[in-house]
Enzyme design. Structure first.
Site, PDB file in Angstrom:
ATOM      1  N   SER A 115     -23.009  -9.790   2.561  1.00 33.05           N
ATOM      2  CA  SER A 115     -22.193  -8.671   2.100  1.00 33.05           C
ATOM      3  C   SER A 115     -21.320  -9.084   0.915  1.00 33.05           C
ATOM      4  O   SER A 115     -21.828  -9.404  -0.147  1.00 33.05           O
ATOM      5  CB  SER A 115     -21.363  -8.122   3.256  1.00 33.05           C
ATOM      6  OG  SER A 115     -20.998  -6.784   3.011  1.00 33.05           O
ATOM      7  N   LYS A 167      -4.879  14.429   4.258  1.00 35.18           N
ATOM      8  CA  LYS A 167      -3.868  13.401   4.031  1.00 35.18           C
ATOM      9  C   LYS A 167      -3.753  12.414   5.179  1.00 35.18           C
ATOM     10  O   LYS A 167      -3.458  11.234   4.965  1.00 35.18           O
ATOM     11  CB  LYS A 167      -2.504  14.056   3.779  1.00 35.18           C
ATOM     12  CG  LYS A 167      -1.415  13.075   3.384  1.00 35.18           C
ATOM     13  CD  LYS A 167      -1.814  12.299   2.132  1.00 35.18           C
ATOM     14  CE  LYS A 167      -0.738  11.281   1.756  1.00 35.18           C
ATOM     15  NZ  LYS A 167      -1.161  10.442   0.616  1.00 35.18           N
TER      16      LYS A 167
END
Length: 296
Positions: A115, A167
């Site tokens: 990764s 949010k």
């Protein structure tokens, strides 16, 4: 000694402390230069990327310092990492790409370079892996812990005042809504695209080929070589030999490791006392992921 037991005890503790301090200083000297090689003019700077990548400042400074040092002929990036946080990985990758414009950069993959570890390796002109190196894992992940059911059992409820519908995405007090999951998926897909583009640029492979390999799976070093994800199979010193051949160096080279500040006695004892707790807290936080983007 019988008259002044406290003074005697203090002196004994001081002598033991000085002994351990000298041992520590001696051990740190091994990380600056490969003492097994005689002094020669040809030097290679070694950048070590070990463990989960959560910070980039030291690595970036080391890369730039080596890149600007005329006595350093090439950079050798030794990677043993399963990945880490996206932004620090990209910062290290970016510095290596810049360094590669003026000097040879070779990546040596140790036990694991997956990764984010592999992302960084793609900045090198040549990647050398062991046949059994765990590499690849080209993917991005974002995880959240949801405590909605636990809150309900405890009679608790999360209340949030927010400026927009998304949010408080990832709030532990509620599961992701479809809208939140869709928005996060767009972000993950965009960062995954960036990863694919970095592999394409470094490995000179087309997008279709890379995307077929970029489903998050891991590969052995031998498999990665067959697929074009690495160039050569070999150890750290095979990577050194490759640099020597590229630079046409007949003799030995000196491996230069970044110097680290020598710890004080107080630093040593504080690290011993707090290090274990700090690592446990870090691992706990990493496992929760806290909504951060990770290459892993």
């Amino acid at each position: 000694m019988k008259r002044h037991p406290i003074l005697y005890g203090f002196l004994l503790v001081s002598l033991v402390a000085v002994f351990f301090y000298l041992v520590i200083l001696g051990s740190f000297s091994f990380f600056t230069v490969d003492d097994g090689l005689p002094f020669v003019d040809e030097s290679v700077g070694v950048i070590e990327i070990y463990g989960v990548i959560g910070d980039s400042e030291d690595a970036m400074k080391d890369i730039r310092r080596f890149a600007e040092d005329d006595s350093i002929r090439a950079l050798l990036v030794r990677i043993d990492s399963p990945g880490g946080v996206v932004a620090p990985v990209q910062e290290i990758y970016g510095e290596l790409v810049r360094a590669a414009q003026s000097k040879p950069v070779v990546a040596s993959l140790a036990s694991t370079a997956a990764s984010g570890g592999y992302y960084i390796a793609c900045a090198a002109q040549t990647i050398v892996a062991n046949p059994g190196t765990i590499t690849g894992s080209i993917g991005v992940v974002m995880e959240f812990i949801t405590g909605e059911e636990a809150f309900a059992k405890l009679g608790l409820r999360s209340q949030v005042v927010k400026s927009g519908e998304l949010k408080d995405t990832g709030n532990i007090g509620h599961s992701l809504t479809r809208q939140e999951a869709a928005a996060l998926q767009e972000t993950v897909d965009d960062v995954h695209r960036q990863f694919v583009e970095a592999v394409m640029a470094g490995r000179k492979l087309d997008e279709e080929t890379i995307r077929a390999l970029a489903d998050g799976r891991i590969y052995s070093g031998a498999q990665a070589k067959e697929l074009g994800l690495v160039d050569e199979l070999g150890s750290l010193y095979d990577a050194v030999d490759l640099i020597k051949a590229r630079l046409q160096i007949a003799g030995k080279v000196r491996l230069i490791y970044p110097k680290r500040p020598k710890p004080s006695m107080m630093d040593f004892f504080l690290d011993e006392l707090t290090g274990r707790l700090s690592r446990q807290l870090t691992e706990s936080t990493d496992s929760a992921r806290s909504g951060r983007l990770y290459f892993r």
